[in-house]
Motif scaffolding. Structure first.
Motif, short mmCIF file in Angstrom:
data_model
loop_
_atom_site.label_atom_id
_atom_site.label_comp_id
_atom_site.label_asym_id
_atom_site.label_seq_id
_atom_site.Cartn_x
_atom_site.Cartn_y
_atom_site.Cartn_z
N LEU A 1 0.83 -1.21 0.00
CA LEU A 1 0.00 0.00 0.00
C LEU A 1 0.86 1.25 0.00
N LEU A 2 1.91 1.25 0.81
CA LEU A 2 2.75 2.46 0.87
C LEU A 2 3.44 2.71 -0.48
N LEU A 3 3.87 1.62 -1.11
CA LEU A 3 4.49 1.76 -2.43
C LEU A 3 3.53 2.42 -3.42
N ILE A 4 2.30 1.87 -3.46
CA ILE A 4 1.33 2.41 -4.43
C ILE A 4 0.99 3.85 -4.08
N PHE A 5 0.68 4.07 -2.81
CA PHE A 5 0.18 5.40 -2.44
C PHE A 5 1.28 6.45 -2.51
N GLY A 6 2.51 6.03 -2.15
CA GLY A 6 3.60 6.99 -2.18
C GLY A 6 3.76 7.60 -3.58
N TYR A 7 3.51 6.77 -4.60
CA TYR A 7 3.58 7.30 -5.95
C TYR A 7 2.29 7.98 -6.35
N SER B 1 4.20 17.83 -1.48
CA SER B 1 3.16 17.19 -0.67
C SER B 1 3.56 15.77 -0.29
N ARG B 2 4.48 15.17 -1.05
CA ARG B 2 4.84 13.80 -0.73
C ARG B 2 5.49 13.71 0.65
N ASP B 3 6.32 14.71 0.98
CA ASP B 3 7.02 14.67 2.27
C ASP B 3 6.07 14.68 3.45
N TYR B 4 4.90 15.27 3.27
CA TYR B 4 3.99 15.22 4.41
C TYR B 4 2.96 14.12 4.27
N ALA C 1 11.32 2.20 6.28
CA ALA C 1 12.44 2.00 5.36
C ALA C 1 12.05 2.48 3.96
N ILE C 2 10.85 2.14 3.52
CA ILE C 2 10.41 2.58 2.19
C ILE C 2 10.33 4.10 2.13
N ALA C 3 9.77 4.70 3.19
CA ALA C 3 9.63 6.16 3.20
C ALA C 3 10.99 6.84 3.08
N VAL C 4 11.97 6.30 3.83
CA VAL C 4 13.26 6.98 3.88
C VAL C 4 14.10 6.68 2.65
N TRP C 5 14.18 5.39 2.28
CA TRP C 5 15.13 5.06 1.21
C TRP C 5 14.53 5.13 -0.19
N LEU C 6 13.23 4.87 -0.29
CA LEU C 6 12.65 4.91 -1.64
C LEU C 6 12.09 6.28 -1.95
N PHE C 7 11.34 6.84 -1.00
CA PHE C 7 10.71 8.12 -1.29
C PHE C 7 11.57 9.30 -0.85
N GLY C 8 12.67 9.03 -0.18
CA GLY C 8 13.59 10.10 0.16
C GLY C 8 13.03 11.11 1.15
N VAL C 9 12.10 10.68 2.01
CA VAL C 9 11.63 11.58 3.05
C VAL C 9 12.69 11.58 4.15
N VAL C 10 13.24 12.73 4.45
CA VAL C 10 14.33 12.78 5.42
C VAL C 10 13.77 12.68 6.84
N LEU C 11 14.38 11.80 7.64
CA LEU C 11 13.95 11.66 9.03
C LEU C 11 14.75 12.65 9.86
N VAL D 1 -0.34 10.60 13.41
CA VAL D 1 -0.05 11.45 12.24
C VAL D 1 0.72 12.69 12.69
N SER D 2 0.25 13.27 13.78
CA SER D 2 0.89 14.48 14.30
C SER D 2 2.35 14.19 14.68
N ILE D 3 2.56 13.07 15.39
CA ILE D 3 3.93 12.72 15.79
C ILE D 3 4.79 12.46 14.56
N LEU D 4 4.26 11.66 13.63
CA LEU D 4 5.06 11.28 12.46
C LEU D 4 5.44 12.50 11.63
N GLN D 5 4.47 13.40 11.40
CA GLN D 5 4.79 14.57 10.59
C GLN D 5 5.88 15.41 11.26
N SER D 6 5.80 15.51 12.59
CA SER D 6 6.82 16.29 13.29
C SER D 6 8.17 15.58 13.29
N VAL D 7 8.17 14.29 13.62
CA VAL D 7 9.45 13.57 13.72
C VAL D 7 10.13 13.52 12.35
N PHE D 8 9.36 13.30 11.30
CA PHE D 8 9.97 13.25 9.98
C PHE D 8 10.42 14.64 9.50
#
Lengths: 364, 369
Positions: free
Chosen positions: A35-41, A166-169, A234-244, A321-328
């Motif tokens: 799901l993350l793969l599909i939705f991320g794109y 918008s992908r980063d959030y 792992a997918i978020a960081v390495w595939l989609f390049g969202v910086v943690l 969601v609130s925690i993840l958006q802030s931590v990322f």
């Protein structure tokens, strides 16, 4: 038999059951990553290549300068028209999302100041329309500034996500929505299944306590769920390049709290329903759509009416969601993380205590 | 034959509706969710918390602040007196926008130089950030035009005059509520059919059904019609609420809308039955239902436009019935579209529905052998 050995036996039973029906493994590991793969794109709110019709009724140097701004902008695919009727027809066909209209007296009016430039957007998708309006404003402001400047110059500065991608959030938010599903799906049927198959009665005649049954149902799924969570990050960081930006351990701790809340909700559903069909129905109704719409993942909670804002407090995904958006995106901002983590912990406790209270060792 | 199908239909409806909890799940939550989501799902900004740092303290800067304070989109929650507070307010999400008015603001205004204003926005939600920038720009522009008008000075060469077709107030509720009609209709239909075959398989009663004189097509009808009936009834209730509770205008014909919904419910029923027939246990059926439902909603254009997806994924969405019904409900509600223009949306759903039902019917027998 000692309590520890009893628990161990139950854990072994649950683990074997997971191993033999691959659907639990699929829910925990396959579902989140796919799901993350599909939705991320697929999920993006960034309007790119907006099909823009530009009507220039009387070409001239000033009009050319104005139009050039749109051709340079990365957001637009401008198409020129000579008459507004043709442009409107293009909009009706769906070939143009917006029309910019320079009337025949544009050059003259501009020299006097305040020449009206018509902007016609298709308002059906109101959000897209507003974003397109914002892009047109940028081009317009550039034109005005190049000609002696407007009255006020606004310098926007975006903190945490300077490219406003918008992908980063959306990706951190998607993780929360997907893990809500995974958590609830993993446990929603497990107790109902035992009731339905009659094996709950078999468990009851043994000396195991209900507490132990629940614990044995919680632990293996917790491990599985955290595995899915790790895969998603792992997918978020390495595939989609969202910086943690925040720390890995804060993320892990928050995920563990959220996982307990999500699994607790599944166990509660399972204890209430006592049959898989109803448990499945409740899981479909109570997990996905509320996590999708009420978590602040795409729709801003602050803009909702007060009554709806209060309702969002029962959705665990909201805090995550609130925690993840802030931590990322921002880092370890404790003023955001601490209250949200406390809320998650509280929800986990409430769900688990309720599940324990409802799942009595009793036949009725 | 008709009597047999009717008997099976009654049995299926009883199976779903007899259980009080199942009945409650089907009727209460979807309507409640329409109400809550109808209000919650909005991209419009309301009462966005903002802070103001006015370094100028002049009549002009106060007037600009008053423009913000009076706008329903913003709510001024703090006034700052130093740079230090800006980041803290944004980091802790107490304010999503900080407006910094430069110390030379009024002097620049009076000498007809561009007066500087800084807008610092929380980018964690990028969509909201863009919207906040747009709203703030409009307010500042209104102020600037008013100022130029009353204090002399040259207005900018060009001014933007914006008009939106079909949805003049750009209310995102008009966009979202028709979408929720499609969303909940699908969820209800899947609730009825998604687990129905798997449950009988697990209980062993499905084999009994197969040895009765009922033909495959009878079983298919008996299993599919409850989803169709309940789906259409709930859809009607939700449409009524959209019209009379949320005041979304219905500009097109009811016929065009219902033809679309009927085809949509048929395709959702087909897919739901197919998943159910494919699954050996209810857990697998539930997993399958989610694996279909979640992507079909997130990749349907409900909240994020299909046009923003990469090309290959846009092609993939052609298999998603939700994609077509969303175009239909929005076109009929807001643009007043009629049946004639909607054929490109109708026929793919019909194809998906027939394919799904045929696959389900085939799986009924195949899976047991």
């Amino acid at each position: 038999m000692s309590a520890r050995r009893r628990l161990w036996g139950l854990l072994r039973k649950e683990s074997l059951q997971i191993w033999r029906d691959p659907s639990a493994l699929a829910i925990a590991l396959l579902l989140p990553t796919v799901l993350l793969l599909i939705f991320g794109y697929g999920v993006s709110l960034d309007a790119r290549n907006v099909r823009l019709a530009i009507v220039v009724q009387e070409p001239g140097p000033l009009a050319t300068q104005f139009v050039a701004g749109f051709a340079r902008s990365p957001y637009f695919q401008p198409v020129l028209f000579a008459a507004i009727q043709d442009a409107e027809a293009a909009m009706d066909r769906g070939d143009a999302q917006a029309i910019v209209w320079l009337q025949s007296d544009f050059a003259r009016a501009a020299n006097a100041g305040g020449a009206p430039v018509g902007l016609l957007v298709n308002g059906v998708d109101a959000n897209d329309a507003r974003i397109i309006e914002g892009y047109v404003q940028q081009v317009w402001a550039g034109f005005v500034a190049a000609h002696g400047g407007g009255v006020i110059s606004v310098q926007p500065r975006v903190r945490f996500n300077p490219s406003v991608s918008s992908r980063d959030y959306l990706v951190p938010g998607l993780i929360a929505v997907i893990m809500t599903l995974t958590g609830a799906l993993l446990t929603a049927l497990v107790i109902a299944r035992e009731w339905e198959r009659g094996t709950m009665e078999a468990l009851m005649v043994t000396p195991v306590a209900m507490r132990e049954i629940l614990l044995a149902k919680l632990l293996p799924y917790f491990v599985l769920g955290m595995g899915g969570m790790a895969g998603s990050v792992a997918i978020a960081v390495w595939l989609f390049g969202v910086v943690l930006h925040g720390s890995f351990w804060v993320l892990t701790a928050a995920s563990a709290l959220f996982m307990l809340a999500a699994l607790g909700m599944g166990l509660l559903i399972s204890s209430v329903a006592r049959n898989q069909f109803v448990a499945g129905q409740i899981a479909i109704i109570t997990t996905f759509l509320p996590a999708f719409i009420l978590s602040g993942f795409v729709f801003d909670i602050a803009s909702m009416p007060r009554a709806v804002q209060i309702i969002t407090h029962v959705v665990a995904a909201r805090y995550f969601v609130s925690i993840l958006q802030s931590v990322f995106l921002a880092g370890d901002v404790w003023s955001v993380i601490a209250p949200n983590a406390a809320a998650l912990a509280l929800m986990a406790v409430i769900f688990l205590v309720l599940a324990r209270a409802i799942a009595r060792k009793r036949l009725d | 034959m008709f009597a047999r199908v009717l008997a099976l239909l009654v049995k299926e409806l009883l199976a779903v509706l007899r259980d009080g909890r199942s009945r409650a799940v089907l009727i209460g939550p979807p309507l409640l969710q329409l109400l809550v989501f109808g209000y919650a799902a909005t991209f419009d900004l309301n009462h966005v918390p903002m802070a103001i740092y006015d370094q100028d303290h002049s009549a002009a800067s106060r007037e600009l602040v008053a423009h913000f304070a009076g706008a329903p989109a913003f709510e001024v929650v703090a006034r700052l007196t130093s740079d230090a507070g800006i980041d803290r307010l944004i980091d802790s999400r107490q304010a999503a926008l900080v407006l910094l008015i430069d110390a030379r603001f009024s002097r620049d205004l009076l000498t007809h130089r561009p007066a500087r204003v800084q807008a610092i926005v929380d980018g964690r939600n990028s969509n909201t950030a863009l919207l906040i920038e747009g709203y703030a720009n409009s307010i500042i522009n209104d102020f600037a035009i008013g100022w130029a008008g009353s204090h002399g000075g040259r207005p900018p060469e060009a001014v933007l005059v914006t008009r939106a077709r079909y949805n003049p107030a750009l209310s995102s509720r008009w966009f979202i509520v028709p979408g929720i009609v499609a969303l909940l209709t699908q969820v209800v239909t899947l609730l009825v059919v998604g687990l129905s075959v798997a449950r009988e398989r697990e209980a062993g009663t499905f084999d009994q059904l197969l040895v009765t004189p009922l033909r495959q097509i009878d079983i298919l009808l008996g299993k599919g019609l409850p989803g169709l009936l309940i789906g259409m009834i709930e859809a009607s209730a939700i449409i009524a609420a959209a019209l009379w509770w949320f005041d979304v205008p219905l500009r097109g014909g009811v016929g065009a809308l219902y033809l679309g919904l009927l085809l949509f419910v048929v395709s959702a029923t087909g897919i739901g039955l197919m998943i159910s027939a494919l699954a050996a246990t209810q857990q697998q059926a539930l997993l399958g239902t989610f694996l279909f439902m979640v992507p079909s909603i997130i990749l349907s254009g409900f909240a994020t436009p299909i046009a923003n997806m990469p090309g290959w994924m846009q092609t993939l969405t052609l298999l998603n019935p939700m994609r077509y019904i969303l175009v239909i409900v929005r076109a009929v509600f807001l643009e007043g579209a009629g049946m004639a223009t909607l054929w490109p949306q109708y026929w793919p759903m019909a194809v998906i529905g027939v394919a799904g039902l045929a696959a389900a019917g085939w799986l009924f027998r195949k899976r047991t052998i």
